[in-house]
Scaffold this active site. Structure first.
Site, PDB file in Angstrom:
ATOM      1  N   ALA A  33       0.839  -1.196   0.000  1.00  0.00           N
ATOM      2  CA  ALA A  33       0.000   0.000   0.000  1.00  0.00           C
ATOM      3  C   ALA A  33       0.875   1.247   0.000  1.00  0.00           C
ATOM      4  O   ALA A  33       2.098   1.152  -0.116  1.00  0.00           O
ATOM      5  CB  ALA A  33      -0.924  -0.005   1.208  1.00  0.00           C
ATOM      6  N   ASN A  34       0.273   2.415   0.096  1.00  0.00           N
ATOM      7  CA  ASN A  34       1.047   3.658   0.263  1.00  0.00           C
ATOM      8  C   ASN A  34       0.298   4.587   1.212  1.00  0.00           C
ATOM      9  O   ASN A  34      -0.785   4.248   1.691  1.00  0.00           O
ATOM     10  CB  ASN A  34       1.316   4.312  -1.099  1.00  0.00           C
ATOM     11  CG  ASN A  34       0.038   4.735  -1.790  1.00  0.00           C
ATOM     12  OD1 ASN A  34      -0.703   5.586  -1.304  1.00  0.00           O
ATOM     13  ND2 ASN A  34      -0.255   4.104  -2.926  1.00  0.00           N
ATOM     14  N   ARG A  35       0.858   5.747   1.475  1.00  0.00           N
ATOM     15  CA  ARG A  35       0.343   6.619   2.536  1.00  0.00           C
ATOM     16  C   ARG A  35      -0.830   7.509   2.146  1.00  0.00           C
ATOM     17  O   ARG A  35      -1.264   8.339   2.930  1.00  0.00           O
ATOM     18  CB  ARG A  35       1.473   7.513   3.062  1.00  0.00           C
ATOM     19  CG  ARG A  35       2.582   6.758   3.738  1.00  0.00           C
ATOM     20  CD  ARG A  35       3.592   7.715   4.357  1.00  0.00           C
ATOM     21  NE  ARG A  35       4.713   6.985   4.928  1.00  0.00           N
ATOM     22  CZ  ARG A  35       4.666   6.365   6.098  1.00  0.00           C
ATOM     23  NH1 ARG A  35       3.558   6.396   6.831  1.00  0.00           N
ATOM     24  NH2 ARG A  35       5.728   5.713   6.534  1.00  0.00           N
ATOM     25  N   ALA A  99      -3.145   7.764  -5.701  1.00  0.00           N
ATOM     26  CA  ALA A  99      -1.745   7.334  -5.607  1.00  0.00           C
ATOM     27  C   ALA A  99      -1.724   5.851  -5.984  1.00  0.00           C
ATOM     28  O   ALA A  99      -1.783   4.964  -5.138  1.00  0.00           O
ATOM     29  CB  ALA A  99      -1.218   7.543  -4.195  1.00  0.00           C
TER      30      ALA A  99
END
Ligand code: CTP
Ligand code: CA
Length: 223
Positions: A33-35, A99
């Site tokens: 995942a990402n932030r 994102a």
């Protein structure tokens, strides 16, 4: 041009927005995942709806509630996001704020177990570029806007993304600080006409200004 309060300059216009991160499974219980929190994309979708647009929000996994009055599609992976965006076309404008994970894990079978073979090596493969796909699509929306998350060489990278992805505008932001997940954003708008710097403001204010920019760019033109 300024629009009077309560006016709906985007009435009759259809806009597709992506927001949030994507989750790329490693195995049935793990993911990459990402932030991204989804806040900027949701704020933009909400503001477009306020200005009268028919908004289709394709969202990766977020903790945010569904937006009232917005057509929501929740997805997990980049490939699911791409399919949902394609299903929402044709549109007058596309704003890709998500994102999107650049890579996914090649093979996903059973849960990976610890064992004598040591730590597993993950083979990554590149995900489709949803924005580039839209920017070069046969039924390309008249207005295509992307975001660019950069930690260095912001302008050069944003300019090359503008060209590579076939976008009309790239909203570039420096994510080396606490932009991802935070309430504020400081963006630079990169287009073929040059660069416009906006001061630091809340994500809601960025959304307000961007939605009005979309209204201006779509104003007066036939569908
Ligand atoms: N984007 C997309 N699909 C991808 C990757 C990115 O639609 N697979 C979109 C994002 O939503 C954003 C823009 O492309 O609007 C730029 O994303 P960014 O991650 O900054 O650019 P990349 O092309 O992925 O390049 P890099 O991460 O290497 O900087
Ligand atoms: Ca990327």
């Amino acid at each position: 041009a300024l629009f009077a309060r309560g006016q709906q300059p985007l009435k009759g216009k259809r806009v597709v927005v992506t927001a949030g991160p994507t989750h790329e499974p490693i195995d049935p219980v793990r993911y990459i995942a990402n932030r991204s929190s989804g806040r900027q994309g949701y704020a933009i979708a909400a503001m477009l709806e306020t200005l009268g647009a028919e908004v289709h929000l394709v969202s990766g996994p977020t903790a945010l509630p569904d937006l009232v009055g917005v057509h929501m599609t929740r997805v997990e992976t980049a490939r699911e996001m791409q399919a949902a965006v394609a299903a929402a076309l044709p549109a007058d404008a596309a704003i890709m704020v998500a994102a999107v994970a650049d890579w996914r894990v090649e093979a996903m079978g059973q849960k990976i177990k610890k064992g004598s073979t040591g730590a597993p090596a993950l083979t990554l493969v590149e995900n489709p570029d949803i924005l580039a796909g839209i920017g070069h699509h046969p039924s390309r929306p008249r207005l295509v806007i992307g975001f660019a998350a950069e930690t260095e060489n912001l302008l050069v990278n944003a300019q090359s993304k503008l060209a590579r992805k076939g976008a009309d505008l790239i909203v570039a932001n420096d994510v080396s600080g606490d932009v991802m997940g935070g309430a504020n954003n400081r963006v630079r708008l990169v287009s073929k006409d040059g660069v416009e710097d906006w001061p630091e403001m809340t994500k809601r204010e960025v959304a307000w200004r961007l939605a009005h920019l979309v209204a201006e760019k779509l104003a007066g033109s036939e569908k």
